[in-house]
Design a protein around this motif. Structure first.
Motif: not given
Length: 511
Positions: A279-293
């Protein structure tokens, strides 16, 4: 005499058919809905002068207990402002009342724990009630109204705000947990309501790496040029043969100081070849991230990705991926690569385009919400004290006694509001002892943890435990356990206990 003999044969045949139908599992439907909501929280003057509001976005799933009352779970993350890396987990309860065929009132309550990004979150415990007016369209609902947030365990974040929400009906079919591990031939299932199109779902556990190409110092820590090592899981559900939606959660276990976490929601396209072995999968996502400096600005990030999967046995694939992770302002950017183990399920039906099944087996799922109590949780700077956290664990049975588990937890009392965990592992359980309606279990989890000034080094912890499940009814158990948590490279090393509710059911897995 001949007529009498034929009558007896007819009665016996009908009784056999009735008996067969009685042992075949009934398909049940649970009504529910997914919800995405956004609110803008007025932040107090603390350690950032003239701090802008924190954009707070949530993803929820709720079950209807009857036509009006519902309950469920939700996770929030900061997506704008200056607190990227601020995350929470909590439980929902609410009531919907339709005023007309389309117009409705929705009032509810969310209780959870979490924090991060240096915000004044106290112990992490907070409440978030709301009162909204909504309109139901054909395939979705929109609602908006008043909400109030209060981090009441010595936190400073509190106030009233407007919230806006999108809701999508999302029901699922299931069978009683007692059907778990039972196998039925295809011709038997075709006599039941399970004769319908399957739904394809995938679950992947993965190790990912972020090579930081751009990152401004956060709290004097230089992360540009470093490699952040992550562990996490991804859950995907397919709309048709090719298009799917997914949610992905990761936590850092090495490379930077503990505390980094991300939660992404996205979609993708699935292309298969080599007789569906590749399989080949193309993906696009949005979200929240951060912490740990990691200075992730307000926390909102985008992530394009491509992955290649190769079948290794049955419905199990090994996956490698390459992608990017960045804030829209490009304050932070990183290239990503990783490897994962993915399992595909054709569930809750007997018919699938291009696939032939011989039988179906029912598999048990457990959704466990519990409260952990860590005794004398070691801190990096502050005096040692107890810590409490709200926790969600999901178990999938591999057989009658062995299960695989994933768990996420967020501190809610004990002056460690930014602390969070993301763990995976294996467990073993006994058969149910009928006289006491109880199972015993033992499990070993490991993964990423950090934040809240808890001493976890770079974030890797192990967490063995033993406990009991006491059956309340066909879907609910009381769960309790005792265990030990140990951080590699940190001073966290203590016993813990917990108590919670285990909601369980079975789904049909075609083979």
């Amino acid at each position: 005499m001949k007529k009498f003999f034929l009558l007896i044969i007819s009665i016996l045949t009908s009784q056999v058919l009735v008996s067969q139908n009685e042992i075949l599992p009934n398909k049940k439907t649970q009504k529910g809905f997914a919800k995405i909501d956004v609110l803008s929280i007025d932040m107090p003057e603390f350690n950032i002068a003239n701090e802008p509001n924190m954009g707070f976005a949530g993803i929820h799933y709720n079950l209807f207990l009857n036509k009006s009352f519902y309950t469920g779970l939700g996770i929030y993350g900061a997506v704008s402002g200056k607190r990227g890396g601020f995350f929470t987990l909590g439980v929902n309860a609410g009531y919907k009342k339709f005023l007309t065929e389309k117009l409705y009132l929705d009032t509810g309550f969310h209780f959870g724990g979490g924090g991060g990004a240096g915000a004044p979150d106290g112990g992490g415990a907070f409440i978030l009630p709301h009162f909204n007016l909504g309109y139901h369209f054909k395939y979705f609902s929109l609602n908006t109204g008043w909400s109030y947030v209060n981090f009441f365990d010595d936190g400073l974040i509190k106030g009233n705000q407007l919230n806006v929400a999108l809701e999508i009906p999302l029901d699922y079919n299931y069978a009683s947990y007692t059907e778990s591990e039972k196998v039925y031939k295809l011709r038997e299932l075709h006599k039941t309501d399970w004769k319908q199109n399957t739904q394809t779902t995938s679950l992947m556990v993965h190790l990912n790496n972020l090579n930081v190409t751009k990152g401004l110092p956060n709290q004097a820590e230089i992360i540009e040029g470093k490699t952040i090592r992550l562990a996490g899981f991804e859950f995907a559900n397919y709309f048709n043969k090719n298009w799917f939606a997914f949610i992905k959660v990761d936590g850092a276990y090495s490379g930077i100081r503990a505390g980094y976490m991300d939660v992404f929601l996205g979609g993708g396209y699935h292309f298969s070849f080599n007789k569906n072995r590749t399989n080949i999968l193309t993906k696009f996502s949005v979200g929240a991230a951060g912490g740990g400096g990691v200075n992730s600005d307000g926390g909102f990030m985008i992530s394009p990705d491509i992955s290649i999967e190769q079948k290794i046995f049955k419905n199990t694939f090994v996956a490698i991926n390459k992608g990017y992770l960045l804030t829209p302002s490009q304050l932070f950017s990183a290239s990503s690569y990783g490897i994962g183990l993915k399992y595909y399920v054709d569930r809750n039906g007997t018919i699938a385009e291009g696939k032939t099944f011989k039988s179906g087996k029912f598999k048990r799922l457990d959704f466990i919400v519990k409260q952990d109590w860590y005794f004398n949780a070691k801190r990096m700077e502050n005096p040692t004290e107890d810590m409490h956290q709200i926790s969600l664990q999901i178990n999938l049975d591999l057989n009658k006694h062995l299960y695989v588990a994933g768990q996420t937890s967020f501190a809610n009392f004990g002056n460690a509001g930014a602390y969070a965990e993301g763990l995976v592992g294996l467990g073993i359980k006994s058969k149910k002892f009928i006289g006491i309606n109880t199972r015993f279990f033992g499990q070993f989890l490991a993964g990423a943890a950090g934040g809240g000034n808890i001493s976890t080094g770079e974030g890797l912890i192990i967490k063995p435990s033993i406990g009991t499940d006491y059956q309340i009814n066909n879907n609910l158990n009381l769960r309790s356990s005792i265990g030990y948590v140990k951080a590699k490279g940190g001073n966290l090393s203590n016993t813990f206990i917990n108590l919670g509710i285990n909601y369980n059911f079975s789904f049909l897995n075609m083979k």
